[in-house]
Design a protein around this motif. Structure first.
Motif, mmCIF file in Angstrom:
data_model
loop_
_atom_site.group_PDB
_atom_site.id
_atom_site.type_symbol
_atom_site.label_atom_id
_atom_site.label_comp_id
_atom_site.label_asym_id
_atom_site.label_seq_id
_atom_site.Cartn_x
_atom_site.Cartn_y
_atom_site.Cartn_z
ATOM 1 N N ASP A 143 35.830 -56.243 -35.245
ATOM 2 C CA ASP A 143 36.742 -56.187 -36.398
ATOM 3 C C ASP A 143 38.020 -55.452 -36.027
ATOM 4 O O ASP A 143 39.074 -55.673 -36.618
ATOM 5 N N ALA A 144 37.933 -54.586 -35.000
ATOM 6 C CA ALA A 144 39.107 -53.809 -34.603
ATOM 7 C C ALA A 144 39.925 -54.502 -33.513
ATOM 8 O O ALA A 144 40.895 -53.943 -33.014
ATOM 9 N N GLY A 145 39.521 -55.705 -33.117
ATOM 10 C CA GLY A 145 40.276 -56.423 -32.081
ATOM 11 C C GLY A 145 39.389 -56.782 -30.901
ATOM 12 O O GLY A 145 38.161 -56.721 -30.988
ATOM 13 N N ILE A 146 40.039 -57.144 -29.775
ATOM 14 C CA ILE A 146 39.291 -57.591 -28.594
ATOM 15 C C ILE A 146 38.932 -56.384 -27.739
ATOM 16 O O ILE A 146 39.786 -55.535 -27.466
ATOM 17 N N ARG A 147 37.679 -56.304 -27.313
ATOM 18 C CA ARG A 147 37.247 -55.210 -26.428
ATOM 19 C C ARG A 147 36.888 -55.799 -25.070
ATOM 20 O O ARG A 147 36.572 -56.982 -24.951
#
Ligand SMILES: Nc1ncnc2c1ncn2[C@@H]1O[C@H](COP(=O)(O)OP(=O)(O)O)[C@@H](O)[C@H]1O
Ligand SMILES: CC(C)(COP(=O)(O)O)C(O)C(=O)O
Length: 265
Positions: A143-147
């Motif tokens: 949900d916070a972006g690409i890891r």
């Protein structure tokens, strides 16, 4: 002059299509050491061959048109085409990098990756692959972006054939099931997932979406019986496994690095 570039192949273990209201697809995929080399030479028309033989390769042709270059491109794959190793994305991305060098295009690497992504989307041959192949490693959407992380455990795999990516992406019933199963799988990943965890979530995804063939089911069972974990490479009749030694016939590793020029002017 012939310019050569390489992009790693990639394996997608979880894939969730974009939400109905639009946006990007989500997923979990890793780049592998084996990939695709392209040899590009400026020419009067756009033409694509695979190991010297004329072959259809819509995203590579579309990319050349989009970049406004005419060239002959010979694709030299180290992974089978169409078996879920992202060969279309790798060929398209490597072509973008080679073309930028051959024609001295004033484009940043990010712009080249975007052009490769557009060509893949237009051809229906891939969605997120080029972003993984550009960087290397294991990438997954949160949900916070690409890891991103770079697991080092060896990977075994077995492949029995191809699955046409464009057909899967056009299959509405599959896409609806994939959205639900993909998001469930991504939500269940740890903050720093291992390949084993990805394989386990991928196996659940395959069961929920009903895409396994009998070959895939059989290979997954063999791996589990030996104490390993296995999932399916989307979209190919291909099983990848970790925590086994000699159960599946082929072996590879995560590539920590992404696409690159091999020789240039
Ligand atoms: N012999 C072949 N088998 C499968 N695909 C091929 C072959 N020759 C060329 N291609 C091209 O390779 C690409 C494969 O794309 P795709 O089905 O997305 O597979 P992958 O999982 O390898 O990315 C397509 O653009 C297709 O036209
Ligand atoms: C899920 C999929 C669209 C499968 O494509 P391919 O690897 O080309 O079979 C993908 O990996 C992507 O680009 O997100």
């Amino acid at each position: 002059m012939v310019i050569r570039a390489f992009a790693p192949g990639s394996v997608t273990g979880l894939f969730a299509p974009p939400p109905a209201e639009g946006g990007a697809s989500r997923g979990a995929s890793f780049a592998i050491r084996d990939g695709v080399v392209v040899e590009l030479e400026p020419a009067d028309t756009i033409s694509v061959t695979v190991e010297g033989e004329p072959a259809p390769f819509e995203p590579v042709e579309g990319l050349c048109s989009d970049l406004g270059v005419t060239a002959s491109v010979d694709v030299r794959p180290e992974v089978p085409l169409g078996h879920g190793f992202g060969a279309s994305g790798a060929a398209t991305l490597a072509t973008a990098i080679a073309a930028a060098d051959a024609f001295d295009l004033p484009r940043s690497r990010a712009e080249l990756v975007d052009a490769a992504h557009r060509a893949e989307m237009a051809a229906g041959t891939g969605q997120g692959d080029v972003f993984i192949q550009e960087r290397g490693g294991l990438l997954w959407t949160t949900d916070a972006g690409i890891r991103r992380t770079v697991p080092s455990s060896p990977i075994e795999y077995a492949t029995a054939g191809g699955i046409d990516t464009a057909t899967m992406l056009d299959d509405e019933a599959f896409m609806t099931a994939a959205r639900r199963a993909g998001i469930r799988g991504l939500d269940a990943l740890d903050s720093e997932p291992t390949l084993r965890q990805l394989a386990e979530r991928s196996r659940e995804y395959v069961a929920e979406t009903g895409i396994a063939t009998s070959f895939v089911d059989r290979q997954i069972e063999r791996v589990e019986a030996a104490g390993g974990a296995a999932g399916m490479a989307l979209f190919g009749e291909t099983v990848f496994a970790v925590d086994v030694d000699g159960i599946l016939p082929e072996r590879t590793h995560v590539s920590p690095v992404g696409a690159r020029l091999l020789s240039g002017t």
